[in-house]
Design a protein around this motif. Sequence first.
Motif, PDB file in Angstrom:
ATOM      1  N   ALA A   8       0.862  -1.194   0.000  1.00 35.33           N
ATOM      2  CA  ALA A   8       0.000   0.000   0.000  1.00 35.33           C
ATOM      3  C   ALA A   8       0.894   1.237   0.000  1.00 35.33           C
ATOM      4  CB  ALA A   8      -0.917   0.001   1.221  1.00 35.33           C
ATOM      5  N   CYS A   9       1.234   1.716  -1.200  1.00 37.63           N
ATOM      6  CA  CYS A   9       2.090   2.885  -1.322  1.00 37.63           C
ATOM      7  C   CYS A   9       1.888   3.480  -2.702  1.00 37.63           C
ATOM      8  CB  CYS A   9       3.561   2.507  -1.100  1.00 37.63           C
ATOM      9  SG  CYS A   9       4.207   1.341  -2.317  1.00 37.63           S
ATOM     10  N   GLU A  10       2.648   4.507  -3.034  1.00 33.56           N
ATOM     11  CA  GLU A  10       2.582   5.117  -4.355  1.00 33.56           C
ATOM     12  C   GLU A  10       3.009   4.085  -5.402  1.00 33.56           C
ATOM     13  OE1 GLU A  10       1.973   8.318  -7.042  1.00 33.56           O
ATOM     14  OE2 GLU A  10       1.645   8.325  -4.875  1.00 33.56           O
ATOM     15  N   ALA A  11       2.238   3.954  -6.477  1.00 33.29           N
ATOM     16  CA  ALA A  11       2.469   2.910  -7.475  1.00 33.29           C
ATOM     17  C   ALA A  11       3.877   2.969  -8.065  1.00 33.29           C
ATOM     18  CB  ALA A  11       1.422   3.018  -8.582  1.00 33.29           C
ATOM     19  N   ARG A  12       4.288   4.163  -8.497  1.00 34.23           N
ATOM     20  CA  ARG A  12       5.606   4.264  -9.153  1.00 34.23           C
ATOM     21  C   ARG A  12       6.736   3.979  -8.168  1.00 34.23           C
ATOM     22  NH1 ARG A  12       4.920  10.541 -10.731  1.00 34.23           N
ATOM     23  NH2 ARG A  12       2.846   9.712 -11.144  1.00 34.23           N
ATOM     24  N   GLU A  13       6.511   4.276  -6.875  1.00 32.44           N
ATOM     25  CA  GLU A  13       7.525   3.984  -5.864  1.00 32.44           C
ATOM     26  C   GLU A  13       7.631   2.473  -5.629  1.00 32.44           C
ATOM     27  OE1 GLU A  13       9.639   6.078  -4.730  1.00 32.44           O
ATOM     28  OE2 GLU A  13       8.711   7.756  -5.759  1.00 32.44           O
ATOM     29  N   ALA A  14       6.502   1.777  -5.692  1.00 28.75           N
ATOM     30  CA  ALA A  14       6.533   0.317  -5.576  1.00 28.75           C
ATOM     31  C   ALA A  14       7.325  -0.278  -6.734  1.00 28.75           C
ATOM     32  CB  ALA A  14       5.109  -0.235  -5.564  1.00 28.75           C
ATOM     33  N   GLY A  54      12.552  -2.570  -8.747  1.00 27.63           N
ATOM     34  CA  GLY A  54      13.759  -2.372  -9.536  1.00 27.63           C
ATOM     35  C   GLY A  54      15.010  -2.432  -8.672  1.00 27.63           C
ATOM     36  N   ALA A  55      14.925  -1.882  -7.465  1.00 27.18           N
ATOM     37  CA  ALA A  55      16.064  -1.915  -6.540  1.00 27.18           C
ATOM     38  C   ALA A  55      16.358  -3.342  -6.090  1.00 27.18           C
ATOM     39  CB  ALA A  55      15.776  -1.026  -5.327  1.00 27.18           C
ATOM     40  N   ILE A  56      15.308  -4.108  -5.848  1.00 28.37           N
ATOM     41  CA  ILE A  56      15.494  -5.522  -5.478  1.00 28.37           C
ATOM     42  C   ILE A  56      16.182  -6.271  -6.610  1.00 28.37           C
ATOM     43  CG2 ILE A  56      14.262  -7.681  -5.024  1.00 28.37           C
ATOM     44  CD1 ILE A  56      12.205  -6.059  -3.472  1.00 28.37           C
ATOM     45  N   ALA A  57      15.786  -5.973  -7.849  1.00 22.84           N
ATOM     46  CA  ALA A  57      16.404  -6.623  -9.003  1.00 22.84           C
ATOM     47  C   ALA A  57      17.911  -6.386  -9.024  1.00 22.84           C
ATOM     48  CB  ALA A  57      15.765  -6.111 -10.286  1.00 22.84           C
ATOM     49  N   ARG A  58      18.332  -5.168  -8.735  1.00 22.29           N
ATOM     50  CA  ARG A  58      19.759  -4.852  -8.768  1.00 22.29           C
ATOM     51  C   ARG A  58      20.514  -5.561  -7.639  1.00 22.29           C
ATOM     52  NH1 ARG A  58      21.431  -1.729 -12.498  1.00 22.29           N
ATOM     53  NH2 ARG A  58      19.964  -0.501 -13.729  1.00 22.29           N
ATOM     54  N   THR A  59      19.889  -5.696  -6.499  1.00 19.10           N
ATOM     55  CA  THR A  59      20.523  -6.396  -5.382  1.00 19.10           C
ATOM     56  C   THR A  59      20.791  -7.860  -5.721  1.00 19.10           C
ATOM     57  OG1 THR A  59      19.511  -4.954  -3.734  1.00 19.10           O
ATOM     58  CG2 THR A  59      20.216  -7.126  -2.974  1.00 19.10           C
ATOM     59  N   ARG A  65      -2.944   2.239 -11.810  1.00 19.07           N
ATOM     60  CA  ARG A  65      -1.884   2.046 -10.819  1.00 19.07           C
ATOM     61  C   ARG A  65      -0.935   0.901 -11.203  1.00 19.07           C
ATOM     62  NH1 ARG A  65      -6.760   0.556  -8.082  1.00 19.07           N
ATOM     63  NH2 ARG A  65      -6.903  -1.698  -7.738  1.00 19.07           N
ATOM     64  N   ASN A  66      -1.447  -0.174 -11.813  1.00 21.45           N
ATOM     65  CA  ASN A  66      -0.583  -1.286 -12.190  1.00 21.45           C
ATOM     66  C   ASN A  66       0.347  -0.913 -13.344  1.00 21.45           C
ATOM     67  OD1 ASN A  66      -1.486  -3.719 -10.507  1.00 21.45           O
ATOM     68  ND2 ASN A  66      -3.416  -2.820 -11.200  1.00 21.45           N
ATOM     69  N   GLN A  67      -0.163  -0.114 -14.266  1.00 21.82           N
ATOM     70  CA  GLN A  67       0.677   0.343 -15.374  1.00 21.82           C
ATOM     71  C   GLN A  67       1.769   1.281 -14.856  1.00 21.82           C
ATOM     72  OE1 GLN A  67      -2.141   1.639 -18.622  1.00 21.82           O
ATOM     73  NE2 GLN A  67      -3.555   0.480 -17.337  1.00 21.82           N
ATOM     74  N   GLU A  68       1.411   2.157 -13.911  1.00 21.91           N
ATOM     75  CA  GLU A  68       2.419   3.062 -13.338  1.00 21.91           C
ATOM     76  C   GLU A  68       3.467   2.278 -12.549  1.00 21.91           C
ATOM     77  OE1 GLU A  68       1.821   6.725 -11.590  1.00 21.91           O
ATOM     78  OE2 GLU A  68       0.528   7.503 -13.187  1.00 21.91           O
ATOM     79  N   LEU A  69       3.027   1.238 -11.831  1.00 23.57           N
ATOM     80  CA  LEU A  69       3.973   0.423 -11.068  1.00 23.57           C
ATOM     81  C   LEU A  69       4.985  -0.215 -12.010  1.00 23.57           C
ATOM     82  CD1 LEU A  69       3.104  -2.052  -8.182  1.00 23.57           C
ATOM     83  CD2 LEU A  69       4.865  -2.564  -9.875  1.00 23.57           C
ATOM     84  N   ALA A  70       4.485  -0.838 -13.077  1.00 25.84           N
ATOM     85  CA  ALA A  70       5.389  -1.497 -14.018  1.00 25.84           C
ATOM     86  C   ALA A  70       6.358  -0.503 -14.646  1.00 25.84           C
ATOM     87  CB  ALA A  70       4.573  -2.211 -15.098  1.00 25.84           C
ATOM     88  N   LEU A  71       5.833   0.614 -15.128  1.00 22.82           N
ATOM     89  CA  LEU A  71       6.700   1.600 -15.772  1.00 22.82           C
ATOM     90  C   LEU A  71       7.685   2.193 -14.772  1.00 22.82           C
ATOM     91  CD1 LEU A  71       7.204   2.802 -18.548  1.00 22.82           C
ATOM     92  CD2 LEU A  71       5.664   4.684 -17.945  1.00 22.82           C
ATOM     93  N   GLY A  72       7.259   2.305 -13.509  1.00 27.31           N
ATOM     94  CA  GLY A  72       8.145   2.814 -12.469  1.00 27.31           C
ATOM     95  C   GLY A  72       9.342   1.913 -12.201  1.00 27.31           C
ATOM     96  N   ALA A  73       9.249   0.637 -12.637  1.00 29.13           N
ATOM     97  CA  ALA A  73      10.358  -0.309 -12.452  1.00 29.13           C
ATOM     98  C   ALA A  73      11.301  -0.343 -13.642  1.00 29.13           C
ATOM     99  CB  ALA A  73       9.802  -1.713 -12.216  1.00 29.13           C
TER     100      ALA A  73
END
Length: 413
Positions: free
Chosen positions: A274-280, A285-290, A318-326
Amino acid sequence: MATLREDADKIIGAALEAALPDNAVKKALEGHSFSGGRVRLVAAGKAAWQMAKTASDLLGSRIEAGVVVTKYGHSMGSIANFDIWEAGHPVPDENSFRGAQAAIDLVKDLTAEDTVLFLVSGGGSALFEKTLVSGEELADITKQLLACGADIVEINTLRKRLSAVKGGKFAQICAPAQVYSIVLSDILGDPLDMIASGPAYPDSSTAADAKAIIAKYGLKMSEAALGLMEVETPKQLDNVTTKITGSVRQLCAAAKTACQKLGYEPVVLTDCLACEAREAGAFLGAIARTHAEADHSLAFIAGGETVVHLTGTGKGGRNQELALGAAQGIAGLSGAAVFSVGSDGTDGPTDAAGGYVDYTTASRLKEQGVDIFEVLKNNDAYHALQKVGGLVMTGPTGTNVNDVAVLLLKREI
């Protein structure tokens, strides 16, 4: 080796299949015996048609009549003896009001020997409505709440006080008949008084809560609407039995199983996102780099419901923004992909269920002159993803148990 997109489509299909309401309704009705009186059915929400059809198939002529109110495009045909309405979501419209009135007319003459089989799913707050203010003001308040990023609990706290059927009031209308309520949850933690704004469940929110939300977001309301905020909702209902069945946990569990079958080691990060979609998206993306150097395939799963603060005039959800945010976070990481879908098959005011990006998406968009930052600022993820084949299209699914997002890190075997 199957492509990342093929894996994503298989995981999405398996998760949505597991979340369909058929088995949930069957389980809730299993062993339940109705009294000797009449049984009438009311179903409200995005999954209303599917739930009602399953109940009709199971109980047949035991159900005397029914009213079904669902979202436009979510009805899949007629059901014997049922009056079916398609209505507006996320903003209620005239059909929302007419459908709710049809339900009220169906139950208002029942006795203590009778039962209302009430099937509730997400989206019911907008779809099932008898407003105590004008339809225009209700639409305006709803739009204000959506635009300022209020969460679903805050939105429903106000909706209850503006409605004649929410916050336990529909159960009062059904009285003295008994109400057997089967609920498909679309809210994190399954708060029964908030799902579809709790038409048949005692309300835990207070008038003080409602006024605090208005102050928090600086909402503009008429004096009449502000007056309704002072009226307390039912805190106790003696004629209701509630069975909750199906939730985002089921969606995540199915995604996890599907990932395992495809050779990924899955980790369910949360079923309470439960947070901002693009931040999720940026977080995935950060987990991917780790974990970019892992020597085996990994899948990270997050279920819940993010929010979008409208800062532009574009098209998306929100789901489209989440994906693009990654997309920027996984750029260049071979074998990385992120996708996010709404279980109802419709992400925001679009015909897409969600979005998909992989390690090539950012560069392909850049080649077309698309700036991801500017796209997100304008809330225009739909058109950006469309340019690179990143829209996930499922059509209406017949269910609604929040969203699921998955990060895939695929390694050659």
